[in-house]
Motif scaffolding. Structure first.
Motif: not given
Lengths: 270, 297
Positions: B182-186
């Protein structure tokens, strides 16, 4: 390795002082959050974690100072004493030192005493286990060995000389009661551990003197000599033996050491 | 590879000591936080020994600082080995991170840049640690809140490469994958698909908090539905893997936590063939021989 070290220096530098922002240019920004905002998360988490450890270890000190003053104390402490130990358990061990040195706390001498009480209970809680000496071992001592007898104590045994009624303040706070007003009260308190539970009591001056000598490896004869200040020549040996028996009963003594030269001579005689 | 399967465990927490000793609840194993027991004596070690008599344990550390550019902390390693001899754990784990520098500890699990220099550095240190401990260790993936500009690969490639070159195992934290995804959008499923199955020895599950923009790995909530779904995906990918729930804050009564663990058991039974979920032949006193480590190089 050099680049990684530089990155880690910049990162830690930011945690210790958030005005040192060299790390920010090494962090990716995203449309949702800037590099500064992302690093701020680590900066806040660093302080929160250390404050949580101090709040847990110094619950009564927190209660005595109140939220605002305790917050000031934690901020100063985190700035002055970064953690050098792998475990948070040992992070707060210098807090009494800071309290004695820095304003406004140095104006409140009972505060350092309360801090030392909480630290001493923490140290007693997980001090090393050991076999305790028994009254039977004491009874079996050669009468000639008594004069040079020295004691080894359990690591949980600690003496806390106090100038104020800090123990009463601590006791009220730990029972979630209103603490008494600060008053001068020169007393030495003893903390020890019995059956894995920490104990405490105030010492009469004579016992405090005797225990101080015993803790510094002074002999039974040294203890008796010092006790002559408090008791008659006739009473003194009995008083000293009484202290010794109580310390042994309370699981404070780990070893009864007879004089080494005497022991060697004994061995040689066989 | 025949992976040792301990079943379903929980983190051992002080709040539950008395309950565990009194009720001997049905839990396959406990994970201890190593640093909590690296103390001289007293109640922590007394409770540890008593509970260890009844349950297998694994040791999980937070201060190895395997990615730090400081020298390895020999005192810490000595104490870790001493505790290892006392506990006789099934295995020992820590995090793929750094925690401090210049002998100053941040007490946080800080991310590393994912590049070749870091891999070389970390692999060398993992080999030193494994040589010293005489067994393979498990390294856990972090939840993180920053990415570095000098990262050159995905996190899962970084994790795999270190595990392969250092010949260590992976502790896959399913919640951490969800948080970092979620935090790094993967895509968290791409992460699972990219991890080398042979290296995975344990799963962590945990709850987290959402602050409106970032997910924070707080371990203060129940495991949420999307993480349970990702756990099911992980089981399909890796098969039966020893699984435990970490709870470090707002800790519920033991029966409630045990109930949550049964959700993991149910998902595993539904997802896998039941016969895949047979405990390896272990006793509380046994250290699993498959982890015994002898460097051949």
């Amino acid at each position: 390795m050099h680049a990684l070290r530089k990155l880690q220096q910049d990162f830690l530098g930011y945690l210790l002082d958030d005005t040192v922002v060299g790390i920010v240019e090494r962090i990716e920004s995203t449309p949702r959050r800037s590099a500064e905002q992302r690093m701020a998360f680590y900066g806040n988490a660093y302080k929160l974690r250390l404050k949580e450890a101090l709040t847990t270890d110094y619950e009564c000190l927190h209660g005595y100072l109140g939220d605002d003053l305790f917050e000031t104390l934690m901020e100063k402490y985190i700035e002055s004493y970064p953690s050098h130990h792998p475990s948070l358990r040992y992070f707060g061990q210098h807090i009494a030192k800071l309290v004695e040195q820095q304003e406004p706390f140095r104006q409140l001498p009972e505060v350092a005493e309360i801090a030392r009480i909480e630290l001493a209970f923490g140290n007693s809680f997980d001090a090393a286990d050991c076999q305790c000496a028994s009254l039977e071992q004491l009874a079996q001592l050669d009468p000639e060995a008594w004069a040079t007898l020295t004691l080894r104590f359990h690591g949980a045994v600690q003496l806390l000389p106090q100038q104020y009624n800090s123990f009463q303040i601590w006791r009220a706070l730990s029972n979630e009661e209103a603490p008494p007003q600060k008053t001068e009260d020169e007393t030495t308190w003893l903390i020890w551990r019995q059956d894995l539970v920490s104990q405490y009591r105030a010492l009469e001056q004579a016992e405090s003197v005797a225990l101080t000598i015993a803790l510094s490896a002074g002999s039974f004869a040294d203890i008796c000599t010092a006790l002559l200040e408090y008791f008659s020549e006739q009473e003194t040996p009995q008083q000293a033996v009484g202290y010794l028996q109580r310390w042994i009963n309370d699981q404070m003594v780990s070893e009864l050491n007879q004089d080494q030269e005497k022991k060697a001579a004994d061995c040689g005689s066989f | 590879m025949r992976r040792p399967f301990l079943g379903f465990g929980l983190g051992l927490r002080t709040e539950h000591y008395s309950y565990i000793l009194e009720h001997k609840p049905a839990v396959d194993w406990f994970e201890i936080l190593s640093e909590n027991y690296m103390v001289p004596g007293g109640k922590p070690l007394d409770y540890l020994d008593k509970i260890r008599n009844d349950y297998p344990m694994v040791m999980h550390g937070v201060s190895l600082s395997i990615g730090s550019t400081d020298a390895l902390n020999s005192d810490y390693l000595k104490n870790l080995k001493k505790l290892m001899r006392r506990v006789q754990p099934q295995w020992i784990s820590d995090h793929l991170c750094w925690t401090g520098l210049n002998n100053t500890n941040s007490h946080d699990l800080l991310p590393l840049p994912y590049n070749e220099d870091t891999i070389t550095h970390v692999v060398d240190r993992v080999v030193q640690v494994q040589d010293y401990l005489g067994q393979r260790i498990l390294l856990e993936n972090l939840s993180s809140y920053v990415t570095y500009k000098n990262s050159e690969m995905t996190e899962w490639d970084f994790v795999n490469e270190i595990a392969r070159r250092a010949d260590c195992h992976i502790l896959l934290d399913i919640n951490n994958i969800f948080v970092s995804a979620h935090n790094h959008q993967f895509d968290p499923e791409s992460y699972l698909a990219g991890i080398d199955s042979d290296r995975v020895m344990q799963f962590h599950l945990a709850g987290h908090s959402y602050n409106g923009e970032m997910i924070i790995d707080t371990h203060d909530h129940d495991v949420c539905d999307p993480v349970w779904a990702l756990y099911a995906t992980a089981l399909k990918r890796f098969g039966a893997v020893s699984t435990m729930i970490e709870r470090d804050d707002d800790i519920p009564e033991f029966p409630q936590l045990r109930q949550e663990l049964s959700i993991a058991e149910d998902i595993a039974v539904r997802t896998l063939q039941a016969d895949a979920l047979v405990l390896s032949d272990i006793s509380p006193q046994q250290t699993h021989t498959e982890l015994n480590y002898a460097r051949t190089a």
